[in-house]
Design a protein around this motif. Sequence first.
Motif, mmCIF file in Angstrom:
data_model
loop_
_atom_site.group_PDB
_atom_site.id
_atom_site.type_symbol
_atom_site.label_atom_id
_atom_site.label_comp_id
_atom_site.label_asym_id
_atom_site.label_seq_id
_atom_site.Cartn_x
_atom_site.Cartn_y
_atom_site.Cartn_z
ATOM 1 N N LEU A 1 2.215 -28.671 -82.640
ATOM 2 C CA LEU A 1 2.197 -29.107 -81.533
ATOM 3 C C LEU A 1 1.674 -30.537 -81.469
ATOM 4 O O LEU A 1 1.294 -30.859 -80.487
ATOM 5 N N SER A 2 1.695 -31.026 -82.796
ATOM 6 C CA SER A 2 1.105 -32.611 -82.692
ATOM 7 C C SER A 2 1.698 -33.498 -82.069
ATOM 8 O O SER A 2 1.260 -34.538 -81.477
ATOM 9 N N ASP A 3 2.939 -33.266 -81.696
ATOM 10 C CA ASP A 3 3.795 -34.455 -81.011
ATOM 11 C C ASP A 3 4.067 -34.028 -79.400
ATOM 12 O O ASP A 3 4.977 -34.870 -78.805
ATOM 13 N N VAL A 4 3.319 -32.845 -79.188
ATOM 14 C CA VAL A 4 3.664 -32.298 -77.807
ATOM 15 C C VAL A 4 2.496 -32.676 -76.817
ATOM 16 O O VAL A 4 1.408 -32.963 -77.367
ATOM 17 N N GLU A 5 2.959 -32.958 -75.558
ATOM 18 C CA GLU A 5 1.993 -33.454 -74.458
ATOM 19 C C GLU A 5 1.014 -31.913 -74.214
ATOM 20 O O GLU A 5 1.642 -31.175 -73.791
ATOM 21 N N TRP A 6 -0.344 -31.951 -74.317
ATOM 22 C CA TRP A 6 -1.398 -30.911 -74.069
ATOM 23 C C TRP A 6 -1.750 -30.915 -72.588
ATOM 24 O O TRP A 6 -2.154 -32.185 -72.334
ATOM 25 N N VAL A 7 -1.485 -30.076 -71.844
ATOM 26 C CA VAL A 7 -2.052 -30.137 -70.397
ATOM 27 C C VAL A 7 -3.211 -29.156 -70.552
ATOM 28 O O VAL A 7 -3.241 -27.880 -70.676
ATOM 29 N N LEU A 8 -4.314 -29.663 -70.008
ATOM 30 C CA LEU A 8 -5.665 -29.064 -69.921
ATOM 31 C C LEU A 8 -6.238 -29.553 -68.469
ATOM 32 O O LEU A 8 -5.818 -30.453 -68.051
ATOM 33 N N HIS A 9 -7.236 -28.475 -68.079
ATOM 34 C CA HIS A 9 -7.994 -28.915 -66.862
ATOM 35 C C HIS A 9 -9.383 -29.160 -67.227
ATOM 36 O O HIS A 9 -10.077 -28.359 -67.745
ATOM 37 N N ARG B 1 -1.549 -36.276 -77.410
ATOM 38 C CA ARG B 1 -1.135 -36.868 -75.876
ATOM 39 C C ARG B 1 -1.529 -35.643 -75.234
ATOM 40 O O ARG B 1 -1.421 -34.531 -75.574
ATOM 41 N N LEU B 2 -2.254 -35.955 -73.953
ATOM 42 C CA LEU B 2 -2.628 -34.855 -72.987
ATOM 43 C C LEU B 2 -2.603 -35.446 -71.649
ATOM 44 O O LEU B 2 -2.237 -36.505 -71.416
ATOM 45 N N PHE B 3 -2.635 -34.590 -70.984
ATOM 46 C CA PHE B 3 -2.689 -34.743 -69.466
ATOM 47 C C PHE B 3 -3.722 -33.857 -68.784
ATOM 48 O O PHE B 3 -3.670 -32.567 -68.762
ATOM 49 N N ASP B 4 -4.615 -34.573 -68.168
ATOM 50 C CA ASP B 4 -5.823 -33.588 -67.540
ATOM 51 C C ASP B 4 -5.529 -33.548 -66.224
ATOM 52 O O ASP B 4 -5.481 -34.424 -65.335
ATOM 53 N N THR B 5 -5.428 -32.172 -65.725
ATOM 54 C CA THR B 5 -4.957 -32.046 -64.154
ATOM 55 C C THR B 5 -6.200 -32.318 -63.353
ATOM 56 O O THR B 5 -6.017 -32.589 -62.279
ATOM 57 N N GLU B 6 -7.385 -31.923 -63.878
ATOM 58 C CA GLU B 6 -8.643 -32.264 -63.178
ATOM 59 C C GLU B 6 -8.923 -33.871 -62.936
ATOM 60 O O GLU B 6 -8.928 -34.292 -61.669
ATOM 61 N N LEU B 7 -8.673 -34.526 -63.921
ATOM 62 C CA LEU B 7 -8.893 -36.121 -63.860
ATOM 63 C C LEU B 7 -7.707 -36.546 -62.901
ATOM 64 O O LEU B 7 -7.940 -37.524 -62.137
ATOM 65 N N ALA B 8 -6.465 -36.016 -62.996
ATOM 66 C CA ALA B 8 -5.486 -36.536 -62.087
ATOM 67 C C ALA B 8 -5.718 -36.182 -60.791
ATOM 68 O O ALA B 8 -5.503 -37.020 -60.009
ATOM 69 N N GLY B 9 -6.379 -35.022 -60.538
ATOM 70 C CA GLY B 9 -6.770 -34.905 -59.075
ATOM 71 C C GLY B 9 -7.675 -35.859 -58.551
ATOM 72 O O GLY B 9 -7.785 -36.170 -57.374
ATOM 73 N N ARG B 10 -8.629 -36.176 -59.363
ATOM 74 C CA ARG B 10 -9.621 -37.054 -58.905
ATOM 75 C C ARG B 10 -9.065 -38.634 -58.617
ATOM 76 O O ARG B 10 -9.183 -39.186 -57.553
ATOM 77 N N LEU B 11 -8.115 -38.954 -59.647
ATOM 78 C CA LEU B 11 -7.539 -40.223 -59.228
ATOM 79 C C LEU B 11 -6.398 -40.091 -57.995
ATOM 80 O O LEU B 11 -6.471 -41.274 -57.365
ATOM 81 N N ALA B 12 -5.939 -38.964 -57.683
ATOM 82 C CA ALA B 12 -4.978 -38.790 -56.683
ATOM 83 C C ALA B 12 -5.869 -38.662 -55.227
ATOM 84 O O ALA B 12 -5.163 -38.668 -54.297
ATOM 85 N N GLY B 13 -7.095 -38.574 -55.246
ATOM 86 C CA GLY B 13 -8.054 -38.379 -54.314
ATOM 87 C C GLY B 13 -8.185 -37.086 -53.638
ATOM 88 O O GLY B 13 -8.730 -36.764 -52.604
ATOM 89 N N PHE B 14 -7.874 -35.976 -54.504
ATOM 90 C CA PHE B 14 -8.618 -34.505 -53.931
ATOM 91 C C PHE B 14 -9.823 -34.505 -53.862
ATOM 92 O O PHE B 14 -10.688 -34.855 -54.755
ATOM 93 N N PRO B 15 -10.325 -34.101 -52.845
ATOM 94 C CA PRO B 15 -11.714 -33.645 -52.606
ATOM 95 C C PRO B 15 -12.141 -32.461 -53.292
ATOM 96 O O PRO B 15 -13.438 -32.448 -53.860
ATOM 97 N N ARG B 16 -11.319 -31.500 -53.809
ATOM 98 C CA ARG B 16 -11.927 -30.433 -54.778
ATOM 99 C C ARG B 16 -10.820 -30.543 -55.846
ATOM 100 O O ARG B 16 -9.532 -30.319 -55.682
ATOM 101 N N VAL B 17 -11.472 -30.540 -56.945
ATOM 102 C CA VAL B 17 -10.659 -30.609 -58.093
ATOM 103 C C VAL B 17 -10.674 -29.291 -59.159
ATOM 104 O O VAL B 17 -10.282 -29.440 -60.284
#
Length: 449
Positions: free
Chosen positions: A135-143, A161-177
């Motif tokens: 999975l080395s070339d795959v984007e990993w999705v973690l919270h 490569r990764l996508f952090d859904t908690e950090l994404a929520g913070r950047l997007a302005g969600f009050p509860r992440v």
Amino acid sequence: MTDAQETAAASSLRTTGGAPPDDGGSTAPPVSGAPTPQPTPSSTKESTAQPTPEPTPLLEPREGIPPVIADEASLAATIAAFAAGTGPVAVDAERASGYRYGQRAYLVQLRREGAGSALIDPVACPDLSGLGEALSDVEWVLHAATQDLPCLREIGLVPTRLFDTELAGRLAGFPRVGLGAMVESVLGFVLEKGHSAVDWSTRPLPEPWLRYAALDVELLVDLRDALEKELDRQGKLEWAHQEFDAIASAPPPEPRKDPWRRTSGMHKVRRRRQLGVVRELWQTRDRIAQRRDVSPGKVLSDAAIVEASLALPANVHALAALNGFGHRMGRRQLEQWQAAVDRAKALGESQLPQPGQPVAGPPPPRAWADKDPAAAARLSAARAAVSALAERLNMPQENLIAPDSVRRVCWEPPVPLDGESVAGVLVGLGARAWQVEQVTPVLVRALSV
């Protein structure tokens, strides 16, 4: 399209108590280089208010609870299946914090399109580097990726490569992440709760726990896709990519110096001899906990360590009278703790720890008014400016720029004080390009007052 994707598509972003606040009604002046705020669907005049549908409980994984992978043959088949899958891979890990020594993983959960979900026992399969390579070339999705990456790294799972859904929520302005709050507010599903703090080192793992673990990755990619769209709508997607790249490329953290100083209640301990007792008791407890593979707090509480350091008991009888060393503790245990106290009491003055820790950088802000009133004024102005900018960008201040970076710039501003010099300092402190672009102008103005 999955059920979750259909639900997310019904409205661009649900608002059941966790969506970002409407960003179209701000009266603040635009920030140089900032994305142009766009009104959310719920804030446009043309939209008609619709009742928010009740969230749907998510009770079972789509394909049922997968079997736990606990042998090499099953692991090899899982690696092949995930290598052949498509799109990002959702990854999560369960630890036994509060039960076992350290932060190792006791269950790893994955899900990928074309491969389904997998639950892997890293105790039975301690080397997952083959899976990591597949999975080395795959984007990993973690919270909350930074919480899981250390224990995943220990077993050979290291994303590039990764996508952090908690950090994404913070950047997007969600009050509860939290994951549950994000899945409910964005996708409209309620995740099962109640097993996050259980002892995941238990074997065999009960079926309800496995169901909970599988559901944690069930909708993670769906959540990633919805958040990507929201970040793009707000003009923050590139910012998020820079944050994710920084997490993925960060080296393992250095071991903490003098970890015993983080004992809860240390503020009560003033004298060097008492500090020596805390250190000796902490180190003794740590050796025992590591040998027994149990949480240090189950061996001896922090409160008991501090109690003994303040009392400096002369013998086992005096120690047994202290809170935390009661009648449930056997004679042999009491003797080992008293021996630790006695070792600290026998140390020479030069061997005793110094109070406090050497601080690299500026002193604590509470001391600035006395040490350097001009610096204190700069810090006050800079904090107010950063706070106002974070509010306009609809994100937490700490995600806009690290508070320590602001303190360092304010304590010793660069000379000459201009955008180039301030940007250079921020880059040297680890700020990402988007942060430097947003924060530098407001810091220059605040520091020039």
